[in-house]
Design an enzyme around this catalytic site. Sequence first.
Site, mmCIF file in Angstrom:
data_model
loop_
_atom_site.group_PDB
_atom_site.id
_atom_site.type_symbol
_atom_site.label_atom_id
_atom_site.label_comp_id
_atom_site.label_asym_id
_atom_site.label_seq_id
_atom_site.Cartn_x
_atom_site.Cartn_y
_atom_site.Cartn_z
ATOM 1 N N LYS A 96 19.139 38.997 16.332
ATOM 2 C CA LYS A 96 20.378 38.207 16.398
ATOM 3 C C LYS A 96 20.771 38.145 17.877
ATOM 4 C CE LYS A 96 23.905 36.107 14.430
ATOM 5 N NZ LYS A 96 23.761 34.746 13.889
ATOM 6 N N ASP A 120 19.815 35.059 10.544
ATOM 7 C CA ASP A 120 20.463 34.208 9.532
ATOM 8 C C ASP A 120 19.561 33.050 9.141
ATOM 9 O OD1 ASP A 120 20.909 33.588 12.177
ATOM 10 O OD2 ASP A 120 22.933 32.826 11.897
ATOM 11 N N ASP A 147 15.973 46.119 6.191
ATOM 12 C CA ASP A 147 16.397 46.622 4.883
ATOM 13 C C ASP A 147 16.792 45.444 3.984
ATOM 14 O OD1 ASP A 147 17.201 48.292 2.892
ATOM 15 O OD2 ASP A 147 18.976 49.073 3.915
ATOM 16 N N ASP A 150 14.286 43.342 0.833
ATOM 17 C CA ASP A 150 14.731 43.215 -0.564
ATOM 18 C C ASP A 150 14.762 41.743 -0.971
ATOM 19 O OD1 ASP A 150 15.000 45.925 -0.883
ATOM 20 O OD2 ASP A 150 16.943 45.774 -1.885
#
Length: 357
Positions: free
Chosen positions: A188, A220, A244, A248
Amino acid sequence: MQATITVLGGDGIGPEVTAVAVALLQEVAALGGHTFTFQEALFGGCAIDATGDPFPTETRSLCENCDAVLLGAVGGPQWSDPSAKVRPEQGLLRLRQHFGLFANLRPVRTYPMLAGHAPLRAELLEGVDMLFVRELTGGAYFGARQEQGDGDTAYDTMIYTVPEVQRVARVAFRAAQTRRKHLTSVDKANVLASSRLWRRTVEQVAPEFPDVRLDHALVDSFAMQLIRTPSRFDVIVTENMFGDILTDEAAVLAGSLGMLPSASLGEGTFGVYEPIHGSAPDIAGKGIANPTGTILSAALLLRYSLNLAEEAAALESAVIKALESGARTADIAESGAPVLSSAEFGERVRVALRKVG
Ligand code: NAD
């Protein structure tokens, strides 16, 4: 070869899925003329119950004296009181920290025969085969944190040093060299100083790997591209918290949490190998958990810690063959189709392994 493997079954379905993977590792050893010694130890909630500590000294010393650790999962409702001083997950963080396991590798691929189980259209999933390399011992999860004053202010510190970024970047570049030679670094950098350091450092490491094409993505927009065009990614490297969350998200592509493996590695060949799912208390004790993620974790163990690449590939092929032959646990079965127990699924992989191996 001779190898010692510590098995930390943990809680819930953990011991059920590690038992299946251990049986298959024994088969791999028998087929290849290797000797694998397995030593079991308490870890997580069951270790808290027995000793008051999720990562007892005895477990730690068995882990220190082995080639690799195969881990099931930890946690469950009986240990989930947020105010408890000792929690099963602390065992995981201490294990990673103790062995300096700074790189978490999570391969994500899709299986055409399971496309019906993923929430995305089958054509989007075609050819998805990527490897996440998540930094595991730095960033906001390990930086200084504090709740201040009367509890209405709190902060966490996302902190990285150049050597921390360099070492995980090198793991990712090296992995890309063995695959499609494309590395995407996710950060980012338009907002965070730690991300600007991350990007600059990855750029500085890149010339060591001239055969790898490097690009950068903002977290993003990457989160969106991961769902819109997942097949364009090969290796992805990112910091701890972004990794993390994104891994997922990526797990959804595979159709079930039970399908995906992981490897946590440090500087040497020692590693901790575990499926990405948790202890699944809702199905624990029924013998119906999908052991695929743990079997594939055992394949990663063969590849990265024991340098048995052929055996690893044979075990991975055997899983695909078993799935192709229609072997399904409940989480990946079409409605009305026959459903296998964890042990029966493992047996189908063993039969396939004998043919492949
Ligand atoms: P979970 O991954 O345990 O389960 C989520 C859902 O997926 C459940 O419906 C479960 O039945 C299903 N599922 C998971 N693995 C499966 C498998 N192999 N086969 C078939 N179905 C499977 O996540 P959760 O419910 O959020 O967490 C349960 C406990 O696990 C919590 O205590 C949590 O802290 C812990 N946890 C541990 C780890 C770990 O040990 N690394 C990781 C995540 C969660």
